[in-house]
Write a protein that holds these residues in place. Structure first.
Motif, PDB file in Angstrom:
ATOM      1  N   GLY A 103      15.550  71.214 -32.093  1.00 16.05           N
ATOM      2  CA  GLY A 103      16.446  70.467 -31.211  1.00 16.05           C
ATOM      3  C   GLY A 103      16.225  68.967 -31.274  1.00 16.05           C
ATOM      4  N   VAL A 104      15.256  68.496 -30.517  1.00 15.20           N
ATOM      5  CA  VAL A 104      15.009  67.059 -30.368  1.00 15.20           C
ATOM      6  C   VAL A 104      14.738  66.377 -31.706  1.00 15.20           C
ATOM      7  N   TYR A 139      15.995  62.867 -36.386  1.00 17.70           N
ATOM      8  CA  TYR A 139      15.970  62.575 -37.819  1.00 17.70           C
ATOM      9  C   TYR A 139      17.376  62.319 -38.354  1.00 17.70           C
ATOM     10  N   LEU A 140      18.333  63.157 -37.969  1.00 19.34           N
ATOM     11  CA  LEU A 140      19.699  62.982 -38.466  1.00 19.34           C
ATOM     12  C   LEU A 140      20.332  61.707 -37.918  1.00 19.34           C
ATOM     13  N   ALA A 141      20.083  61.397 -36.634  1.00 20.67           N
ATOM     14  CA  ALA A 141      20.626  60.168 -36.042  1.00 20.67           C
ATOM     15  C   ALA A 141      20.057  58.925 -36.720  1.00 20.67           C
ATOM     16  N   ALA A 142      18.823  59.016 -37.210  1.00 16.69           N
ATOM     17  CA  ALA A 142      18.178  57.876 -37.879  1.00 16.69           C
ATOM     18  C   ALA A 142      18.598  57.766 -39.346  1.00 16.69           C
ATOM     19  N   SER A 201       4.783  76.985 -30.549  1.00  9.85           N
ATOM     20  CA  SER A 201       4.740  75.895 -29.565  1.00  9.85           C
ATOM     21  C   SER A 201       5.642  74.718 -29.931  1.00  9.85           C
ATOM     22  N   THR A 202       6.080  74.623 -31.197  1.00  9.21           N
ATOM     23  CA  THR A 202       6.907  73.484 -31.614  1.00  9.21           C
ATOM     24  C   THR A 202       8.341  73.852 -31.968  1.00  9.21           C
ATOM     25  N   ALA A 203       8.662  75.132 -32.023  1.00  6.96           N
ATOM     26  CA  ALA A 203       9.965  75.587 -32.520  1.00  6.96           C
ATOM     27  C   ALA A 203      11.137  74.937 -31.793  1.00  6.96           C
ATOM     28  N   ARG A 204      11.103  74.931 -30.499  1.00  9.59           N
ATOM     29  CA  ARG A 204      12.228  74.387 -29.734  1.00  9.59           C
ATOM     30  C   ARG A 204      12.415  72.889 -30.008  1.00  9.59           C
TER      31      ARG A 204
END
Length: 122
Positions: free
Chosen positions: A56-57, A62-65, A49-52
């Protein structure tokens, strides 16, 4: 472990399954979760239920932060995906080390051992 809200920016609130927060500018540990905007490490345990969202999001957030590393623990594949700040991905299935900063002893982990007690198929 308990859930904790981490505010990556004014519009992005996440609840990583496990995380290591960056110390404040004065070197002290964050006193409130809202002071933990930059993470040294964020870990999500993937489920169907959380893979996508995890891949993705949350990865982009995390990387943008400015998070140094983002790990996705995949119990079905019994592996750990390590994504570093630049976006490079490595797959860990055995022993590896994580060093949060120069001069800090690394944390030695064994991905196979982490998943060893799970039933077949995750």
């Amino acid at each position: 472990m308990a859930s904790a809200d981490v505010e990556l920016d004014e519009r992005t609130l996440v609840q990583p399954d496990l995380f290591v927060a960056c110390p404040r500018a004065d070197g002290a540990l964050p006193w409130k979760w809202s002071e933990s905007r930059r993470l040294l490490l964020a870990v999500e345990v993937e489920s169907p239920s959380t893979a996508r969202r995890d891949r993705g999001v949350k990865r982009r957030a995390y990387l943008a932060a400015g998070s140094d590393e983002y790990w996705i623990a995949d119990p079905v594949q019994r592996q750990l995906l390590r994504i570093v700040g630049g976006g490079a991905v490595t797959v860990e299935r055995g022993r590896f080390a994580w060093a949060p900063a120069a001069g800090v002893p690394p944390l030695e982990l064994d991905a196979a051992a982490l998943f060893a007690e799970l039933p077949a198929g995750g």
